[in-house]
Motif scaffolding. Structure first.
Motif, mmCIF file in Angstrom:
data_model
loop_
_atom_site.group_PDB
_atom_site.id
_atom_site.type_symbol
_atom_site.label_atom_id
_atom_site.label_comp_id
_atom_site.label_asym_id
_atom_site.label_seq_id
_atom_site.Cartn_x
_atom_site.Cartn_y
_atom_site.Cartn_z
ATOM 1 N N HIS A 298 -6.871 2.771 1.742
ATOM 2 C CA HIS A 298 -6.227 1.912 2.754
ATOM 3 C C HIS A 298 -6.511 2.326 4.198
ATOM 4 O O HIS A 298 -6.349 1.506 5.115
ATOM 5 C CB HIS A 298 -4.713 1.821 2.517
ATOM 6 C CG HIS A 298 -4.003 3.150 2.462
ATOM 7 N ND1 HIS A 298 -3.939 4.012 3.522
ATOM 8 C CD2 HIS A 298 -3.307 3.743 1.454
ATOM 9 C CE1 HIS A 298 -3.232 5.067 3.195
ATOM 10 N NE2 HIS A 298 -2.843 4.949 1.941
ATOM 11 N N TYR B 282 4.116 -2.411 8.669
ATOM 12 C CA TYR B 282 3.684 -1.042 8.410
ATOM 13 C C TYR B 282 4.934 -0.164 8.400
ATOM 14 O O TYR B 282 5.897 -0.416 9.155
ATOM 15 C CB TYR B 282 2.713 -0.564 9.488
ATOM 16 C CG TYR B 282 1.378 -1.278 9.451
ATOM 17 C CD1 TYR B 282 0.485 -1.065 8.397
ATOM 18 C CD2 TYR B 282 1.027 -2.162 10.469
ATOM 19 C CE1 TYR B 282 -0.734 -1.720 8.364
ATOM 20 C CE2 TYR B 282 -0.198 -2.816 10.444
ATOM 21 C CZ TYR B 282 -1.069 -2.598 9.390
ATOM 22 O OH TYR B 282 -2.276 -3.245 9.346
ATOM 23 N N HIS C 147 -8.692 -1.758 1.543
ATOM 24 C CA HIS C 147 -7.525 -2.411 0.967
ATOM 25 C C HIS C 147 -6.451 -2.518 2.047
ATOM 26 O O HIS C 147 -6.128 -1.541 2.708
ATOM 27 C CB HIS C 147 -6.987 -1.599 -0.219
ATOM 28 C CG HIS C 147 -7.800 -1.746 -1.454
ATOM 29 N ND1 HIS C 147 -7.345 -2.372 -2.591
ATOM 30 C CD2 HIS C 147 -9.062 -1.350 -1.725
ATOM 31 C CE1 HIS C 147 -8.294 -2.343 -3.509
ATOM 32 N NE2 HIS C 147 -9.350 -1.724 -3.017
ATOM 33 N N GLY C 148 -5.912 -3.703 2.222
ATOM 34 C CA GLY C 148 -4.789 -3.917 3.127
ATOM 35 C C GLY C 148 -3.855 -4.911 2.493
ATOM 36 O O GLY C 148 -4.294 -5.880 1.858
ATOM 37 N N ALA C 149 -2.549 -4.687 2.641
ATOM 38 C CA ALA C 149 -1.580 -5.523 1.940
ATOM 39 C C ALA C 149 -1.690 -6.987 2.354
ATOM 40 O O ALA C 149 -1.625 -7.885 1.509
ATOM 41 C CB ALA C 149 -0.160 -5.000 2.194
ATOM 42 N N GLU D 59 2.936 0.217 3.597
ATOM 43 C CA GLU D 59 2.630 -1.126 4.105
ATOM 44 C C GLU D 59 3.121 -2.143 3.092
ATOM 45 O O GLU D 59 2.996 -1.938 1.883
ATOM 46 C CB GLU D 59 1.130 -1.310 4.331
ATOM 47 C CG GLU D 59 0.760 -2.670 4.937
ATOM 48 C CD GLU D 59 -0.735 -2.906 5.033
ATOM 49 O OE1 GLU D 59 -1.138 -3.923 5.628
ATOM 50 O OE2 GLU D 59 -1.504 -2.078 4.494
ATOM 51 N N ASP E 298 -5.011 -8.636 1.161
ATOM 52 C CA ASP E 298 -4.971 -8.740 -0.299
ATOM 53 C C ASP E 298 -4.052 -9.880 -0.737
ATOM 54 O O ASP E 298 -4.341 -10.583 -1.716
ATOM 55 C CB ASP E 298 -4.518 -7.421 -0.921
ATOM 56 C CG ASP E 298 -5.614 -6.364 -0.897
ATOM 57 O OD1 ASP E 298 -6.714 -6.662 -0.396
ATOM 58 O OD2 ASP E 298 -5.370 -5.246 -1.382
ATOM 59 N N SER F 181 -0.506 10.723 3.171
ATOM 60 C CA SER F 181 -1.099 10.052 2.017
ATOM 61 C C SER F 181 -1.995 11.019 1.256
ATOM 62 O O SER F 181 -2.596 11.929 1.847
ATOM 63 C CB SER F 181 -1.941 8.845 2.460
ATOM 64 O OG SER F 181 -1.135 7.810 2.948
ATOM 65 N N GLU G 149 0.873 -1.173 0.000
ATOM 66 C CA GLU G 149 0.000 0.000 0.000
ATOM 67 C C GLU G 149 0.909 1.222 0.000
ATOM 68 O O GLU G 149 2.003 1.201 0.586
ATOM 69 C CB GLU G 149 -0.925 0.003 1.220
ATOM 70 C CG GLU G 149 -1.901 -1.167 1.278
ATOM 71 C CD GLU G 149 -2.911 -1.170 0.143
ATOM 72 O OE1 GLU G 149 -3.189 -0.083 -0.420
ATOM 73 O OE2 GLU G 149 -3.411 -2.261 -0.190
ATOM 74 N N ARG H 41 -12.807 -8.054 3.670
ATOM 75 C CA ARG H 41 -12.042 -6.969 3.053
ATOM 76 C C ARG H 41 -12.902 -5.704 2.955
ATOM 77 O O ARG H 41 -13.561 -5.469 1.956
ATOM 78 C CB ARG H 41 -11.574 -7.400 1.659
ATOM 79 C CG ARG H 41 -10.561 -6.461 1.018
ATOM 80 C CD ARG H 41 -10.436 -6.760 -0.462
ATOM 81 N NE ARG H 41 -9.262 -6.146 -1.060
ATOM 82 C CZ ARG H 41 -9.225 -5.679 -2.309
ATOM 83 N NH1 ARG H 41 -10.289 -5.753 -3.084
ATOM 84 N NH2 ARG H 41 -8.123 -5.142 -2.785
#
Length: 246
Positions: free
Chosen positions: A59, A44, A154-156, A23, A159, A51, A9, A151
């Motif tokens: 995110h 993180y 969005h999170g690494a 991330e 995902d 951002s 992310e 979900r």
């Protein structure tokens, strides 16, 4: 075979605008089986900047949340050692690779391809499998019936977990071949196993001729195609021409 499903992310979409990784997640898979969670990497990162609004909405990782997290420089060597010699699996690989190369380059550590054996772009593969259709991760999860109810943002890490299931579904035809090879103890026995498959006895190929009714149905279908193209369809040109009477 060691593979790493990877996702990042970032503070924004364009690396050219000075955006950074905030991330990173890397989920290990060995011989198409996910490793336990303690063999995954998830960090993180304090990007040193805010951002962009659009990215933050995606995110949800705020500047205050990331303030006490390590810089990319602090986790770079750990990350490199984790992915070293593995094959990376990334959805929309050019995006993540571009950011990874930027972060590594700032530290004088080269490019991500200096450390891994290869990179698979599942977005590229999905476009080849489903041309003209939506092929983002949500669409692929729906297509392969992968549960994505957890979900919300969005999170690494999540995902990566979803992509691992999608990738296995996309490539499930490789399972049996791979199992035959990994069962062998070394390269020699693997070769013997492969040759053993080729030695399986097979009977003569049976050819079943079409019935008169099936031939008539086929001819009627081609007549319809001829009418649609206002001429002779491709199948007509491929049919053997009848031999002239002697």
């Amino acid at each position: 075979m060691r593979q790493i499903i990877l996702d990042t992310e970032t503070t924004g979409l364009r690396v050219e605008d000075g955006n950074r990784i905030l991330e990173i997640a890397a989920v290990e898979m060995v011989n198409r089986k996910l490793s336990p969670p303690d063999r995954h990497l998830h960090r993180y990162i304090n990007p040193g900047r805010d951002s962009e609004e659009g990215a933050l909405n995606v995110h949800g990782l705020t500047t205050s949340f990331l303030a006490d997290k390590p810089k990319f420089a602090d986790i770079a060597q750990e990350f490199i050692e984790f992915v070293r010699d593995a094959e990376l699996i990334i959805h929309n690989a050019p995006f993540d690779v571009g950011f990874l190369n930027m972060e590594l380059g700032k530290l004088g550590l080269g490019k991500i391809t200096d450390y891994v054996s290869g990179i698979i772009d599942t977005l590229k593969e999905a476009k080849e499998l489903f041309p003209g259709k939506r092929n983002n991760l949500d669409a692929l999860c729906d297509r392969y019936e992968v549960d994505r109810s957890a979900r919300t943002l969005h999170g690494a890490l999540i995902d990566c977990e979803l992509l691992s299931e999608v990738y296995l579904c996309m490539t499930r035809g490789q399972d049996s071949l791979l199992m035959d090879f990994v069962a062998a103890d070394d390269a020699g026995s693997a070769q013997e196993a492969a040759l053993g498959l080729a030695k399986v006895a097979r009977g003569p190929l049976r050819v079943r001729a079409a019935t008169a009714a099936e031939l008539a149905e086929h001819a009627a279908y081609l007549d319809g195609l001829d009418k649609a193209v206002k001429g002779s369809c491709l199948w007509r040109t491929l049919e053997p021409k009848p031999e002239a009477a002697a």
